[in-house]
Design a protein around this motif. Structure first.
Motif, PDB file in Angstrom:
ATOM      1  N   GLY A 131       0.710  -1.609   0.113  1.00 57.67           N
ATOM      2  CA  GLY A 131      -0.263  -0.078  -0.025  1.00 57.67           C
ATOM      3  C   GLY A 131       0.823   0.783   0.389  1.00 57.67           C
ATOM      4  N   ILE A 132       2.403   1.448   0.817  1.00 55.60           N
ATOM      5  CA  ILE A 132       2.936   2.281   0.624  1.00 55.60           C
ATOM      6  C   ILE A 132       3.499   2.573  -0.877  1.00 55.60           C
ATOM      7  CG2 ILE A 132       5.402   3.583   1.294  1.00 55.60           C
ATOM      8  CD1 ILE A 132       2.497   3.414   3.924  1.00 55.60           C
ATOM      9  N   GLU A 133       3.551   1.784  -1.790  1.00 54.38           N
ATOM     10  CA  GLU A 133       4.358   1.605  -2.584  1.00 54.38           C
ATOM     11  C   GLU A 133       3.105   2.152  -3.897  1.00 54.38           C
ATOM     12  OE1 GLU A 133       7.219   2.207  -3.900  1.00 54.38           O
ATOM     13  OE2 GLU A 133       7.915   1.856  -1.617  1.00 54.38           O
ATOM     14  N   VAL A 134       1.716   1.524  -3.640  1.00 57.67           N
ATOM     15  CA  VAL A 134       0.784   2.011  -3.873  1.00 57.67           C
ATOM     16  C   VAL A 134       0.687   3.954  -3.999  1.00 57.67           C
ATOM     17  CG1 VAL A 134      -1.989   1.897  -5.004  1.00 57.67           C
ATOM     18  CG2 VAL A 134      -0.108  -0.213  -3.959  1.00 57.67           C
ATOM     19  N   CYS A 135       0.589   4.111  -2.570  1.00 56.80           N
ATOM     20  CA  CYS A 135      -0.119   5.560  -2.594  1.00 56.80           C
ATOM     21  C   CYS A 135       1.439   5.989  -3.354  1.00 56.80           C
ATOM     22  CB  CYS A 135       0.387   5.807  -1.094  1.00 56.80           C
ATOM     23  SG  CYS A 135      -0.452   7.121  -0.643  1.00 56.80           S
ATOM     24  N   ARG A 136       1.874   5.888  -2.828  1.00 54.62           N
ATOM     25  CA  ARG A 136       3.437   6.071  -3.627  1.00 54.62           C
ATOM     26  C   ARG A 136       2.811   7.012  -5.200  1.00 54.62           C
ATOM     27  NH1 ARG A 136       7.701   4.450  -1.119  1.00 54.62           N
ATOM     28  NH2 ARG A 136       7.815   6.011  -0.116  1.00 54.62           N
ATOM     29  N   ALA A 137       3.392   5.677  -5.903  1.00 56.20           N
ATOM     30  CA  ALA A 137       3.013   5.361  -7.182  1.00 56.20           C
ATOM     31  C   ALA A 137       1.747   6.535  -7.753  1.00 56.20           C
ATOM     32  CB  ALA A 137       2.542   4.384  -7.446  1.00 56.20           C
ATOM     33  N   VAL A 138       0.189   6.486  -7.239  1.00 55.36           N
ATOM     34  CA  VAL A 138      -0.508   6.803  -7.094  1.00 55.36           C
ATOM     35  C   VAL A 138      -0.576   8.617  -7.247  1.00 55.36           C
ATOM     36  CG1 VAL A 138      -2.976   7.485  -7.012  1.00 55.36           C
ATOM     37  CG2 VAL A 138      -1.851   5.045  -6.907  1.00 55.36           C
ATOM     38  N   ARG A 139       0.621   9.654  -6.198  1.00 46.23           N
ATOM     39  CA  ARG A 139       0.378  10.120  -6.157  1.00 46.23           C
ATOM     40  C   ARG A 139       1.579  11.197  -7.208  1.00 46.23           C
ATOM     41  NH1 ARG A 139      -3.557  10.639  -3.998  1.00 46.23           N
ATOM     42  NH2 ARG A 139      -3.783  11.390  -1.758  1.00 46.23           N
ATOM     43  N   GLN A 140       2.298  10.113  -8.124  1.00 49.21           N
ATOM     44  CA  GLN A 140       2.628  10.685  -8.920  1.00 49.21           C
ATOM     45  C   GLN A 140       1.685  11.405 -10.422  1.00 49.21           C
ATOM     46  OE1 GLN A 140       5.957  11.033  -9.339  1.00 49.21           O
ATOM     47  NE2 GLN A 140       5.822  10.146  -7.035  1.00 49.21           N
ATOM     48  N   PHE A 141       1.078  11.108 -10.086  1.00 47.81           N
ATOM     49  CA  PHE A 141      -0.237  11.892 -11.477  1.00 47.81           C
ATOM     50  C   PHE A 141      -2.048  11.279 -10.553  1.00 47.81           C
ATOM     51  CE2 PHE A 141      -1.011   6.720 -10.937  1.00 47.81           C
ATOM     52  CZ  PHE A 141      -2.575   6.871 -10.950  1.00 47.81           C
ATOM     53  N   SER A 142      -2.111  11.350  -9.525  1.00 43.90           N
ATOM     54  CA  SER A 142      -3.311  11.951  -8.850  1.00 43.90           C
ATOM     55  C   SER A 142      -3.099  12.194  -7.832  1.00 43.90           C
ATOM     56  CB  SER A 142      -4.374  10.676  -9.223  1.00 43.90           C
ATOM     57  OG  SER A 142      -5.089  11.063  -8.570  1.00 43.90           O
ATOM     58  N   MET A 143      -4.478  13.266  -7.360  1.00 48.84           N
ATOM     59  CA  MET A 143      -4.708  13.479  -5.866  1.00 48.84           C
ATOM     60  C   MET A 143      -5.704  13.157  -5.244  1.00 48.84           C
ATOM     61  SD  MET A 143      -1.948  14.972  -4.814  1.00 48.84           S
ATOM     62  CE  MET A 143      -2.367  15.160  -3.447  1.00 48.84           C
TER      63      MET A 143
END
Length: 228
Positions: A64-76
């Motif tokens: 989940g930490i990596e998912v959150c980090r990845a999502v924050r690269q393109f979405s808020m």
């Protein structure tokens, strides 16, 4: 707030708890989707742009930490993280990498619904006037665009042009679509003025983005932002 207008994505490899959360959300009128792994979650958020993501920390493939980090690269998109870890350091880590809320299991499904509603209220208030795209933040109320907290020195015409491109990454905009009478504040325009404004925008954002190209020319058509 119209719940049916919002899709809530639950990312959890444990089917039963996820199903219970989904049922509670559905009773309140929300649409839901359930994903079992982190890699699928990142792709789903990119493609479907859900309203809220409920994200378990312990996931196969990509946690989940990596998912959150990845999502924050393109979405808020608002992210509510769920975890069995109760340590303060774990909560701080989740919030530091971009989570909006952090709940420790076991947690009441009713509380999750309340947290979802809270995130949606926040997103529909003044903060919703700020649209985040690939590191750029469009602040509608202030009529400006930021990059990592720094205001870009754009004119009003440049602001409107860049905002249009940012709104739909990957879409190819014809010059006529980019510069209409409304966007140019009533000024007369032509193809050459489009190119001139785009050139100025590129020049002004270069000190912030460096050599990374973000606005691309499409020969004979117009321009697009990002790779799409």
């Amino acid at each position: 707030m119209n719940p049916s207008a919002h899709e809530i994505v639950i990312v959890d490899d444990e089917a039963k708890p996820a199903q219970v959360i989904a049922e509670y959300l559905q009773r309140e009128g929300f649409r839901t989707a359930h994903l079992l792994d982190g890699l699928g979650a990142v792709a789903y958020v990119r493609q479907h742009a859900p309203s809220v993501v409920i994200l378990d920390v312990m996931l196969p493939g990509l946690d989940g930490i990596e998912v959150c980090r990845a999502v924050r690269q393109f979405s808020m998109v608002p992210i509510i993280m769920l975890t069995a870890r109760v340590g303060e350091a774990d909560r701080i880590q989740g919030l530091d990498i971009g989570a909006d809320d952090y709940l420790c299991k076991p947690v009441s499904p009713r509380e999750i619904v309340a947290r979802v509603r809270a995130q949606l209220r926040r997103a529909s208030g003044p903060v919703a006037l700020a649209q985040h795209t690939h590191g750029f933040v469009v602040e509608e109320a202030a009529q400006r665009i930021r990059w990592e907290g720094k205001v870009l020195p754009l004119s009003q015409v440049e602001y409107r042009l860049f905002k249009t491109l940012l709104a739909q990454p990957g879409r190819i905009f014809e010059r006529e679509a980019l510069l209409n009478a409304k966007d140019l504040l009533g000024r007369a325009v032509n193809d050459r003025s489009v190119d001139s404004h785009i050139k100025n925008i590129r020049k002004k954002i270069k000190p912030y983005t460096g050599d990374t190209e973000v606005i691309f020319s499409v020969y004979g058509v117009g321009y697009r932002f990002g790779d799409g």
